[in-house]
Write a protein that holds these residues in place. Sequence first.
Motif, PDB file in Angstrom:
ATOM      1  N   GLN A   1      -6.598  11.170   0.412  1.00  0.00           N
ATOM      2  CA  GLN A   1      -5.445  12.063   0.308  1.00  0.00           C
ATOM      3  C   GLN A   1      -5.194  12.659   1.689  1.00  0.00           C
ATOM      4  O   GLN A   1      -6.132  13.011   2.390  1.00  0.00           O
ATOM      5  CB  GLN A   1      -5.712  13.184  -0.712  1.00  0.00           C
ATOM      6  N   ASN A   2      -3.925  12.727   2.064  1.00  0.00           N
ATOM      7  CA  ASN A   2      -3.592  13.301   3.372  1.00  0.00           C
ATOM      8  C   ASN A   2      -4.022  14.756   3.444  1.00  0.00           C
ATOM      9  O   ASN A   2      -4.186  15.426   2.415  1.00  0.00           O
ATOM     10  CB  ASN A   2      -2.094  13.182   3.643  1.00  0.00           C
ATOM     11  N   TYR A   3      -4.243  15.241   4.672  1.00  0.00           N
ATOM     12  CA  TYR A   3      -4.668  16.625   4.858  1.00  0.00           C
ATOM     13  C   TYR A   3      -3.983  17.197   6.088  1.00  0.00           C
ATOM     14  O   TYR A   3      -3.991  16.533   7.119  1.00  0.00           O
ATOM     15  CB  TYR A   3      -6.188  16.707   5.021  1.00  0.00           C
ATOM     16  N   PRO A   4      -3.409  18.365   6.038  1.00  0.00           N
ATOM     17  CA  PRO A   4      -3.228  19.175   4.829  1.00  0.00           C
ATOM     18  C   PRO A   4      -2.111  18.618   3.945  1.00  0.00           C
ATOM     19  O   PRO A   4      -1.291  17.833   4.392  1.00  0.00           O
ATOM     20  CB  PRO A   4      -2.836  20.541   5.384  1.00  0.00           C
ATOM     21  N   ASN A   5      -2.100  19.070   2.724  1.00  0.00           N
ATOM     22  CA  ASN A   5      -1.058  18.689   1.767  1.00  0.00           C
ATOM     23  C   ASN A   5      -0.860  19.829   0.786  1.00  0.00           C
ATOM     24  O   ASN A   5      -1.797  20.151   0.070  1.00  0.00           O
ATOM     25  CB  ASN A   5      -1.455  17.423   1.015  1.00  0.00           C
TER      26      ASN A   5
END
Length: 113
Positions: A28-32
């Motif tokens: 999962q991308n970060y930040p999101n």
Amino acid sequence: VKIADSDLKIALKLTGSVNIPTEFALEQNYPNPFNPSTIISYQLPIESWVTLKIYNVLGQEVKTLVDELQDAGYKFVEWNSTNNFEKTVVSGVYFYKLVAGNFVLSKKMLLAR
């Protein structure tokens, strides 16, 4: 180049560790949610041709982040919320899709300005 399990076990015995993942993955991308940039991480257990693209909710390609042959390992790329023409995109939901060999996975992210 494929790494056999026996070769991986030998490398572990000789070095104590190996920095090569054992499976494909897309994190999962970060930040999101993010503004204005985000990091997308993925892993390649073998050398692979990799494409990583961003799409809008209509399924239209917004940005190509990666389109190249890459060695096995842990990878990351930053998306600065621009399109292929380097224009800033609008707030909203976007999808990123990783294709590496036979591995294909997409995830959702939110750009909040």
